[in-house]
Scaffold this motif. Structure first.
Motif, PDB file in Angstrom:
ATOM      1  N   PRO A   1       0.597  -1.198  -0.321  1.00  0.00           N
ATOM      2  CA  PRO A   1      -0.485   0.128   0.324  1.00  0.00           C
ATOM      3  C   PRO A   1       1.512   1.100  -0.186  1.00  0.00           C
ATOM      4  O   PRO A   1       2.549   1.089   0.354  1.00  0.00           O
ATOM      5  N   PRO A   2       0.244   2.274  -0.374  1.00  0.00           N
ATOM      6  CA  PRO A   2       1.185   3.686  -0.644  1.00  0.00           C
ATOM      7  C   PRO A   2       1.417   4.167   1.036  1.00  0.00           C
ATOM      8  O   PRO A   2       0.631   3.987   1.777  1.00  0.00           O
ATOM      9  N   MET A   3       2.822   4.538   0.944  1.00  0.00           N
ATOM     10  CA  MET A   3       3.458   4.830   2.344  1.00  0.00           C
ATOM     11  C   MET A   3       3.981   6.064   2.194  1.00  0.00           C
ATOM     12  O   MET A   3       3.596   6.934   0.815  1.00  0.00           O
ATOM     13  N   ASP A   4       5.315   6.480   2.720  1.00  0.00           N
ATOM     14  CA  ASP A   4       6.072   7.640   2.647  1.00  0.00           C
ATOM     15  C   ASP A   4       6.700   7.528   1.670  1.00  0.00           C
ATOM     16  O   ASP A   4       7.309   6.572   1.099  1.00  0.00           O
ATOM     17  N   LYS A   5       7.193   8.008   0.588  1.00  0.00           N
ATOM     18  CA  LYS A   5       8.161   8.699  -0.914  1.00  0.00           C
ATOM     19  C   LYS A   5       9.255   7.700  -0.018  1.00  0.00           C
ATOM     20  O   LYS A   5       9.833   7.655  -1.505  1.00  0.00           O
ATOM     21  N   GLN A   6      10.151   7.314   1.763  1.00  0.00           N
ATOM     22  CA  GLN A   6      11.185   6.509   0.834  1.00  0.00           C
ATOM     23  C   GLN A   6      10.647   5.298   0.891  1.00  0.00           C
ATOM     24  O   GLN A   6      11.474   4.532   0.461  1.00  0.00           O
ATOM     25  N   THR A   7       9.770   4.977   1.594  1.00  0.00           N
ATOM     26  CA  THR A   7       9.328   3.779   1.617  1.00  0.00           C
ATOM     27  C   THR A   7       9.540   2.888  -0.124  1.00  0.00           C
ATOM     28  O   THR A   7       9.104   1.966  -0.651  1.00  0.00           O
ATOM     29  N   ASN A   8       8.305   3.867  -0.414  1.00  0.00           N
ATOM     30  CA  ASN A   8       7.939   4.184  -1.282  1.00  0.00           C
ATOM     31  C   ASN A   8       8.669   3.849  -2.588  1.00  0.00           C
ATOM     32  O   ASN A   8       8.954   2.814  -4.093  1.00  0.00           O
ATOM     33  N   LEU A   9       9.656   4.481  -2.682  1.00  0.00           N
ATOM     34  CA  LEU A   9      11.191   4.317  -3.209  1.00  0.00           C
ATOM     35  C   LEU A   9      11.767   3.014  -3.793  1.00  0.00           C
ATOM     36  O   LEU A   9      11.939   2.575  -4.472  1.00  0.00           O
ATOM     37  N   PHE A  10      12.177   2.662  -1.885  1.00  0.00           N
ATOM     38  CA  PHE A  10      12.260   0.831  -1.996  1.00  0.00           C
ATOM     39  C   PHE A  10      10.948  -0.157  -2.452  1.00  0.00           C
ATOM     40  O   PHE A  10      12.427  -0.543  -3.420  1.00  0.00           O
ATOM     41  N   ALA A  11      10.322   0.330  -2.365  1.00  0.00           N
ATOM     42  CA  ALA A  11       9.427  -0.715  -2.854  1.00  0.00           C
ATOM     43  C   ALA A  11       9.717  -0.232  -4.517  1.00  0.00           C
ATOM     44  O   ALA A  11       9.869  -1.809  -5.306  1.00  0.00           O
ATOM     45  N   TYR A  12       9.612   0.472  -5.258  1.00  0.00           N
ATOM     46  CA  TYR A  12      10.057   0.694  -6.504  1.00  0.00           C
ATOM     47  C   TYR A  12      10.968  -0.433  -6.620  1.00  0.00           C
ATOM     48  O   TYR A  12      11.640  -0.693  -7.613  1.00  0.00           O
ATOM     49  N   THR A  13      11.769   0.239  -5.980  1.00  0.00           N
ATOM     50  CA  THR A  13      13.259  -0.770  -5.988  1.00  0.00           C
ATOM     51  C   THR A  13      13.197  -1.741  -6.576  1.00  0.00           C
ATOM     52  O   THR A  13      14.066  -2.547  -6.758  1.00  0.00           O
ATOM     53  N   LEU A  14      12.470  -2.820  -5.266  1.00  0.00           N
ATOM     54  CA  LEU A  14      12.565  -3.805  -4.847  1.00  0.00           C
ATOM     55  C   LEU A  14      11.668  -4.927  -6.098  1.00  0.00           C
ATOM     56  O   LEU A  14      12.031  -5.978  -7.230  1.00  0.00           O
ATOM     57  N   LEU A  15      10.729  -3.698  -6.760  1.00  0.00           N
ATOM     58  CA  LEU A  15       9.855  -4.510  -7.840  1.00  0.00           C
ATOM     59  C   LEU A  15      10.612  -4.638  -8.699  1.00  0.00           C
ATOM     60  O   LEU A  15      10.481  -5.335  -9.844  1.00  0.00           O
ATOM     61  N   LYS A  16      12.020  -3.796  -9.228  1.00  0.00           N
ATOM     62  CA  LYS A  16      11.919  -3.515 -10.364  1.00  0.00           C
ATOM     63  C   LYS A  16      13.236  -4.801 -10.319  1.00  0.00           C
ATOM     64  O   LYS A  16      12.848  -5.569 -11.607  1.00  0.00           O
ATOM     65  N   GLN A  17      14.177  -5.270  -9.564  1.00  0.00           N
ATOM     66  CA  GLN A  17      15.099  -5.922  -9.247  1.00  0.00           C
ATOM     67  C   GLN A  17      13.919  -7.369  -9.760  1.00  0.00           C
ATOM     68  O   GLN A  17      14.476  -8.230 -10.274  1.00  0.00           O
ATOM     69  N   ALA A  18      13.215  -7.419  -8.501  1.00  0.00           N
ATOM     70  CA  ALA A  18      12.558  -8.670  -8.563  1.00  0.00           C
ATOM     71  C   ALA A  18      11.737  -9.043 -10.343  1.00  0.00           C
ATOM     72  O   ALA A  18      11.681  -9.983 -10.727  1.00  0.00           O
ATOM     73  N   ASN A  19      11.130  -7.986 -11.154  1.00  0.00           N
ATOM     74  CA  ASN A  19      10.976  -8.606 -12.374  1.00  0.00           C
ATOM     75  C   ASN A  19      11.762  -8.604 -13.511  1.00  0.00           C
ATOM     76  O   ASN A  19      11.987  -9.317 -14.455  1.00  0.00           O
ATOM     77  N   HIS A  20      13.268  -7.997 -13.342  1.00  0.00           N
ATOM     78  CA  HIS A  20      14.263  -8.403 -14.616  1.00  0.00           C
ATOM     79  C   HIS A  20      14.238  -9.736 -13.468  1.00  0.00           C
ATOM     80  O   HIS A  20      14.836 -10.443 -14.467  1.00  0.00           O
TER      81      HIS A  20
END
Length: 208
Positions: free
Chosen positions: A139-158
């Motif tokens: 779920p949407p959280m603070d900016k830092q956590t959202n960036l962390f989630a985006y980074t995780l997703l990018k690597q997982a989808n790789h």
């Protein structure tokens, strides 16, 4: 499930996206996709082995079971949805202020995917294999956590892309389709697709 071993089956593997959590199995993307497949293969059987909460490691263990390998051997089409629960475990730990090791989780996820693809292909080298990319299950959280989630997703989808490439499979771009459309396609828990989300997923699996 609809059994038709003589004519092959569609085998759905994965987590709560495959079970249709929140909308029911009959409205899951897998069952909707099966209806599309029937127009081309009217005698095709259907086995849905989705398990709510399934992780990539648990899916690897599942495909090692003899009865599942028999189904893989019969499959003309196999779909896979996996990875959200691997990432959710990280997100929950983060939300609780616990120490988490994203590098270890991502490494294990990549290794599990590669083993999964290899095990499927060792049993059935000809089946059509489709794996969904992972949309953000947090779920949407603070900016830092959202960036962390985006980074995780990018690597997982790789890792998802690597697995598909190694296994001769196809990546179904669910993450791209859901990006920016979460309010329309996800249920109130912001984790599971609603009926419209499952319909979009079924259309994507039919297209790719």
């Amino acid at each position: 499930m609809v059994a038709s071993p003589m004519h092959g089956i569609y085998l759905a593997l994965g987590d709560s996206l495959t079970t249709g959590y929140g909308v029911g199995l009959n409205c899951s993307f897998a069952t909707l996709y099966y209806s599309t497949l029937l127009s081309c293969f009217p005698n095709l059987g259907y086995e849905n082995l989705g398990v709510n909460g399934l992780t990539s490691g648990q899916l690897v263990a599942m495909v090692e079971q003899p009865h599942v390998q028999r189904l893989i051997l019969q499959a003309r089409v196999i779909t896979v949805t996996i990875g959200s629960n691997d990432l959710l475990a990280l997100g929950k730990g983060l939300a609780l202020g616990q120490w988490v090791n994203p590098e270890l989780t991502l490494r294990d996820f990549q290794q599990n995917l590669m083993v999964l693809g290899d095990k499927i292909r060792r049993v059935n080298s000809l089946t059509v294999l489709k794996i969904a990319s992972i949309y953000n299950p947090l779920p949407p959280m603070d900016k830092q956590t959202n960036l962390f989630a985006y980074t995780l997703l990018k690597q997982a989808n790789h890792s998802v892309t690597q697995m598909a490439r190694q296994s001769g499979g196809v990546v179904v771009p669910v993450a791209k389709a859901f990006s920016g459309q979460e309010m329309l396609l996800l249920s109130s828990d912001h984790i599971h697709p609603n009926l419209a989300g499952h319909q979009v997923m079924a259309e994507l699996f039919a297209r790719y």
